[in-house]
Design a protein around this motif. Structure first.
Motif, PDB file in Angstrom:
ATOM      1  N   ARG A 134       0.833  -1.210   0.000  1.00  0.00           N
ATOM      2  CA  ARG A 134       0.000   0.000   0.000  1.00  0.00           C
ATOM      3  C   ARG A 134       0.865   1.256   0.000  1.00  0.00           C
ATOM      4  NH1 ARG A 134      -4.434  -1.402   4.753  1.00  0.00           N
ATOM      5  NH2 ARG A 134      -5.358  -3.195   3.717  1.00  0.00           N
ATOM      6  N   ILE A 135       0.377   2.287  -0.689  1.00  0.00           N
ATOM      7  CA  ILE A 135       1.053   3.579  -0.695  1.00  0.00           C
ATOM      8  C   ILE A 135      -0.013   4.672  -0.756  1.00  0.00           C
ATOM      9  CG2 ILE A 135       1.357   3.672  -3.203  1.00  0.00           C
ATOM     10  CD1 ILE A 135       4.189   4.913  -2.602  1.00  0.00           C
ATOM     11  N   GLN A 136       0.266   5.779  -0.125  1.00  0.00           N
ATOM     12  CA  GLN A 136      -0.653   6.913  -0.099  1.00  0.00           C
ATOM     13  C   GLN A 136      -0.482   7.746  -1.361  1.00  0.00           C
ATOM     14  OE1 GLN A 136      -0.306   9.283   3.437  1.00  0.00           O
ATOM     15  NE2 GLN A 136      -1.482  10.982   2.594  1.00  0.00           N
ATOM     16  N   VAL A 137      -1.604   8.220  -1.903  1.00  0.00           N
ATOM     17  CA  VAL A 137      -1.606   9.113  -3.059  1.00  0.00           C
ATOM     18  C   VAL A 137      -2.331  10.389  -2.647  1.00  0.00           C
ATOM     19  CG1 VAL A 137      -2.359   9.462  -5.442  1.00  0.00           C
ATOM     20  CG2 VAL A 137      -1.634   7.182  -4.692  1.00  0.00           C
ATOM     21  N   SER A 138      -1.667  11.538  -2.849  1.00  0.00           N
ATOM     22  CA  SER A 138      -2.248  12.836  -2.500  1.00  0.00           C
ATOM     23  C   SER A 138      -2.468  13.668  -3.750  1.00  0.00           C
ATOM     24  CB  SER A 138      -1.318  13.608  -1.559  1.00  0.00           C
ATOM     25  OG  SER A 138      -1.142  12.920  -0.352  1.00  0.00           O
ATOM     26  N   VAL A 139      -3.587  14.381  -3.774  1.00  0.00           N
ATOM     27  CA  VAL A 139      -3.894  15.297  -4.865  1.00  0.00           C
ATOM     28  C   VAL A 139      -4.102  16.672  -4.238  1.00  0.00           C
ATOM     29  CG1 VAL A 139      -5.419  15.814  -6.803  1.00  0.00           C
ATOM     30  CG2 VAL A 139      -5.096  13.425  -6.082  1.00  0.00           C
ATOM     31  N   PRO A 140      -3.195  17.628  -4.508  1.00  0.00           N
ATOM     32  CA  PRO A 140      -3.348  18.974  -3.941  1.00  0.00           C
ATOM     33  C   PRO A 140      -4.655  19.632  -4.373  1.00  0.00           C
ATOM     34  CG  PRO A 140      -1.161  18.692  -4.895  1.00  0.00           C
ATOM     35  CD  PRO A 140      -1.984  17.497  -5.303  1.00  0.00           C
ATOM     36  N   ASN A 141      -5.172  20.503  -3.547  1.00  0.00           N
ATOM     37  CA  ASN A 141      -6.456  21.169  -3.767  1.00  0.00           C
ATOM     38  C   ASN A 141      -6.572  21.809  -5.145  1.00  0.00           C
ATOM     39  OD1 ASN A 141      -8.995  22.263  -3.292  1.00  0.00           O
ATOM     40  ND2 ASN A 141      -8.147  24.107  -2.388  1.00  0.00           N
ATOM     41  N   LYS A 142      -5.516  22.470  -5.603  1.00  0.00           N
ATOM     42  CA  LYS A 142      -5.606  23.217  -6.868  1.00  0.00           C
ATOM     43  C   LYS A 142      -5.829  22.332  -8.093  1.00  0.00           C
ATOM     44  CE  LYS A 142      -0.620  23.483  -7.282  1.00  0.00           C
ATOM     45  NZ  LYS A 142       0.542  24.313  -7.163  1.00  0.00           N
ATOM     46  N   ILE A 143      -5.572  21.005  -7.968  1.00  0.00           N
ATOM     47  CA  ILE A 143      -5.787  20.124  -9.120  1.00  0.00           C
ATOM     48  C   ILE A 143      -6.771  18.982  -8.810  1.00  0.00           C
ATOM     49  CG2 ILE A 143      -3.593  20.673 -10.231  1.00  0.00           C
ATOM     50  CD1 ILE A 143      -2.496  18.009  -9.131  1.00  0.00           C
ATOM     51  N   VAL A 144      -7.472  19.051  -7.682  1.00  0.00           N
ATOM     52  CA  VAL A 144      -8.446  18.007  -7.332  1.00  0.00           C
ATOM     53  C   VAL A 144      -9.458  17.813  -8.458  1.00  0.00           C
ATOM     54  CG1 VAL A 144     -10.404  17.479  -5.812  1.00  0.00           C
ATOM     55  CG2 VAL A 144      -8.215  18.122  -4.825  1.00  0.00           C
ATOM     56  N   GLY A 145      -9.928  18.887  -9.043  1.00  0.00           N
ATOM     57  CA  GLY A 145     -10.921  18.808 -10.113  1.00  0.00           C
ATOM     58  C   GLY A 145     -10.454  18.022 -11.330  1.00  0.00           C
ATOM     59  N   MET A 146      -9.151  17.993 -11.567  1.00  0.00           N
ATOM     60  CA  MET A 146      -8.607  17.266 -12.723  1.00  0.00           C
ATOM     61  C   MET A 146      -8.736  15.754 -12.551  1.00  0.00           C
ATOM     62  SD  MET A 146      -5.033  19.314 -13.449  1.00  0.00           S
ATOM     63  CE  MET A 146      -4.437  17.993 -14.500  1.00  0.00           C
ATOM     64  N   PHE A 147      -8.744  15.273 -11.289  1.00  0.00           N
ATOM     65  CA  PHE A 147      -8.678  13.835 -11.054  1.00  0.00           C
ATOM     66  C   PHE A 147      -9.903  13.253 -10.342  1.00  0.00           C
ATOM     67  CE2 PHE A 147      -4.298  15.391 -11.224  1.00  0.00           C
ATOM     68  CZ  PHE A 147      -3.833  14.636 -12.284  1.00  0.00           C
ATOM     69  N   ALA A 148     -10.629  14.070  -9.610  1.00  0.00           N
ATOM     70  CA  ALA A 148     -11.745  13.562  -8.803  1.00  0.00           C
ATOM     71  C   ALA A 148     -12.792  12.835  -9.644  1.00  0.00           C
ATOM     72  CB  ALA A 148     -12.391  14.696  -8.009  1.00  0.00           C
ATOM     73  N   ARG A 149     -13.055  13.306 -10.842  1.00  0.00           N
ATOM     74  CA  ARG A 149     -14.057  12.677 -11.700  1.00  0.00           C
ATOM     75  C   ARG A 149     -13.469  11.584 -12.589  1.00  0.00           C
ATOM     76  NH1 ARG A 149     -15.088  17.956 -11.210  1.00  0.00           N
ATOM     77  NH2 ARG A 149     -13.919  18.575 -13.043  1.00  0.00           N
ATOM     78  N   LYS A 150     -12.145  11.511 -12.671  1.00  0.00           N
ATOM     79  CA  LYS A 150     -11.490  10.536 -13.546  1.00  0.00           C
ATOM     80  C   LYS A 150     -11.331   9.164 -12.896  1.00  0.00           C
ATOM     81  CE  LYS A 150      -8.509  12.955 -16.753  1.00  0.00           C
ATOM     82  NZ  LYS A 150      -7.133  13.133 -17.170  1.00  0.00           N
ATOM     83  N   VAL A 151     -11.257   9.133 -11.584  1.00  0.00           N
ATOM     84  CA  VAL A 151     -10.968   7.871 -10.905  1.00  0.00           C
ATOM     85  C   VAL A 151     -12.150   7.414 -10.066  1.00  0.00           C
ATOM     86  CG1 VAL A 151      -8.474   8.227 -10.866  1.00  0.00           C
ATOM     87  CG2 VAL A 151      -9.841   9.044  -8.967  1.00  0.00           C
ATOM     88  N   LYS A 152     -12.278   6.108  -9.972  1.00  0.00           N
ATOM     89  CA  LYS A 152     -13.359   5.508  -9.216  1.00  0.00           C
ATOM     90  C   LYS A 152     -12.754   4.437  -8.296  1.00  0.00           C
ATOM     91  CE  LYS A 152     -17.570   2.843  -9.868  1.00  0.00           C
ATOM     92  NZ  LYS A 152     -18.324   2.038 -10.813  1.00  0.00           N
ATOM     93  N   GLU A 153     -13.167   4.441  -7.069  1.00  0.00           N
ATOM     94  CA  GLU A 153     -12.651   3.458  -6.121  1.00  0.00           C
ATOM     95  C   GLU A 153     -12.955   2.044  -6.606  1.00  0.00           C
ATOM     96  OE1 GLU A 153     -13.164   2.402  -1.415  1.00  0.00           O
ATOM     97  OE2 GLU A 153     -13.439   4.468  -2.080  1.00  0.00           O
ATOM     98  N   GLY A 154     -11.960   1.162  -6.478  1.00  0.00           N
ATOM     99  CA  GLY A 154     -12.132  -0.224  -6.872  1.00  0.00           C
ATOM    100  C   GLY A 154     -11.715  -0.532  -8.299  1.00  0.00           C
ATOM    101  N   GLU A 155     -11.304   0.482  -9.050  1.00  0.00           N
ATOM    102  CA  GLU A 155     -10.865   0.270 -10.430  1.00  0.00           C
ATOM    103  C   GLU A 155      -9.341   0.241 -10.484  1.00  0.00           C
ATOM    104  OE1 GLU A 155     -12.972  -0.464 -12.859  1.00  0.00           O
ATOM    105  OE2 GLU A 155     -14.588  -0.282 -11.402  1.00  0.00           O
ATOM    106  N   VAL A 156      -8.791  -0.210 -11.619  1.00  0.00           N
ATOM    107  CA  VAL A 156      -7.347  -0.335 -11.791  1.00  0.00           C
ATOM    108  C   VAL A 156      -6.876   0.733 -12.774  1.00  0.00           C
ATOM    109  CG1 VAL A 156      -5.462  -1.881 -12.472  1.00  0.00           C
ATOM    110  CG2 VAL A 156      -7.516  -2.828 -11.385  1.00  0.00           C
ATOM    111  N   TYR A 157      -5.815   1.457 -12.384  1.00  0.00           N
ATOM    112  CA  TYR A 157      -5.306   2.550 -13.201  1.00  0.00           C
ATOM    113  C   TYR A 157      -3.789   2.482 -13.334  1.00  0.00           C
ATOM    114  CZ  TYR A 157      -9.880   4.564 -12.265  1.00  0.00           C
ATOM    115  OH  TYR A 157     -11.229   4.769 -12.172  1.00  0.00           O
ATOM    116  N   GLN A 158      -3.299   3.079 -14.407  1.00  0.00           N
ATOM    117  CA  GLN A 158      -1.876   3.317 -14.575  1.00  0.00           C
ATOM    118  C   GLN A 158      -1.666   4.805 -14.334  1.00  0.00           C
ATOM    119  OE1 GLN A 158      -0.259   3.143 -18.612  1.00  0.00           O
ATOM    120  NE2 GLN A 158       1.527   2.097 -17.769  1.00  0.00           N
ATOM    121  N   ILE A 159      -0.686   5.141 -13.507  1.00  0.00           N
ATOM    122  CA  ILE A 159      -0.406   6.542 -13.178  1.00  0.00           C
ATOM    123  C   ILE A 159       1.012   6.868 -13.648  1.00  0.00           C
ATOM    124  CG2 ILE A 159      -0.269   8.267 -11.332  1.00  0.00           C
ATOM    125  CD1 ILE A 159      -2.058   6.430  -9.650  1.00  0.00           C
ATOM    126  N   LYS A 160       1.138   7.956 -14.410  1.00  0.00           N
ATOM    127  CA  LYS A 160       2.440   8.394 -14.916  1.00  0.00           C
ATOM    128  C   LYS A 160       2.675   9.849 -14.527  1.00  0.00           C
ATOM    129  CE  LYS A 160       2.360   5.626 -19.166  1.00  0.00           C
ATOM    130  NZ  LYS A 160       2.397   5.705 -20.631  1.00  0.00           N
TER     131      LYS A 160
END
Length: 195
Positions: free
Chosen positions: A27-53
């Motif tokens: 397990r590792i923690q992933v943080s999204v700063p407030n100024k870019i939360v909108g860029m990612f909040a709608r893109k990801v869904k709990e329980g799904e698998v993603y590649q992050i670059k």
């Protein structure tokens, strides 16, 4: 995923936080700063698998760490997230800690997040007001060991109608915890058969 709010506020989001795991369960923690939360909040869904670059790696320090990994990930404006269709990737990997080990812990900082499984056998203190909501539940494992578990905020309402009634306790980490109730999960079914 959960929102981390500004100190003293229940509405001002400072970050979006998440705990992710790899196929081995690290397990590792992933943080999204407030100024870019909108860029990612709608893109990801709990329980799904993603590649992050294109993310930053930081030391995992501080008083309120949610994993014991030495690093954490912080997303940036240049971070790219894409869906991965991997049906065999494990969606839930648990790290159950026996109640006796929890009771033997000296401080909660020894291991930030871990999983517990048990039967709710009683209810302790309840606080349900505008400042904060919390409820203490007494859990029992398959060896009849008991421990209190404190749940916060949204989990309070979920449990208040389900339970009747100086030691180390486990506690949900505000919105960081995931609580399963009567879920169709292999580990829960196995626990039910032992109890």
């Amino acid at each position: 995923m959960y929102n981390k709010y500004q100190v003293g506020s229940k509405t001002q989001i400072s970050r979006l936080e998440s705990v992710v795991h790899d196929a081995e369960g690290t397990r590792i923690q992933v943080s999204v700063p407030n100024k870019i939360v909108g860029m990612f909040a709608r893109k990801v869904k709990e329980g799904e698998v993603y590649q992050i670059k294109n993310f930053m790696v930081k030391r995992n320090v501080g008083k309120f760490r949610v994993t014991n990994h030495i690093f954490k990930i912080e997303l940036t404006m240049k971070t790219m997230i894409s869906d991965l269709m991997q049906p065999t990737f494990p969606k839930a990997i648990f790290s159950f800690k026996p109640f006796e080990e929890i009771k033997a812990m000296q401080t909660a900082a020894e291991e930030p997040l871990f999983d517990v499984i048990g039967v709710i056998v009683g209810k302790g203190f309840v606080k349900n007001d505008t400042d904060a909501k919390m409820v203490e539940l007494k859990l029992e494992d398959e060896n009849c060991n008991q421990i209190y578990c404190t749940l916060w905020e949204d989990y309070v309402d979920m449990f208040l109608n389900l339970v009747d009634e100086g030691e180390m306790r486990v506690c949900s980490s505000n919105n960081a915890s995931k609580v399963y109730l009567h879920a169709d999960i292999e580990e829960i079914e196995s626990f039910r058969k032992k109890s």
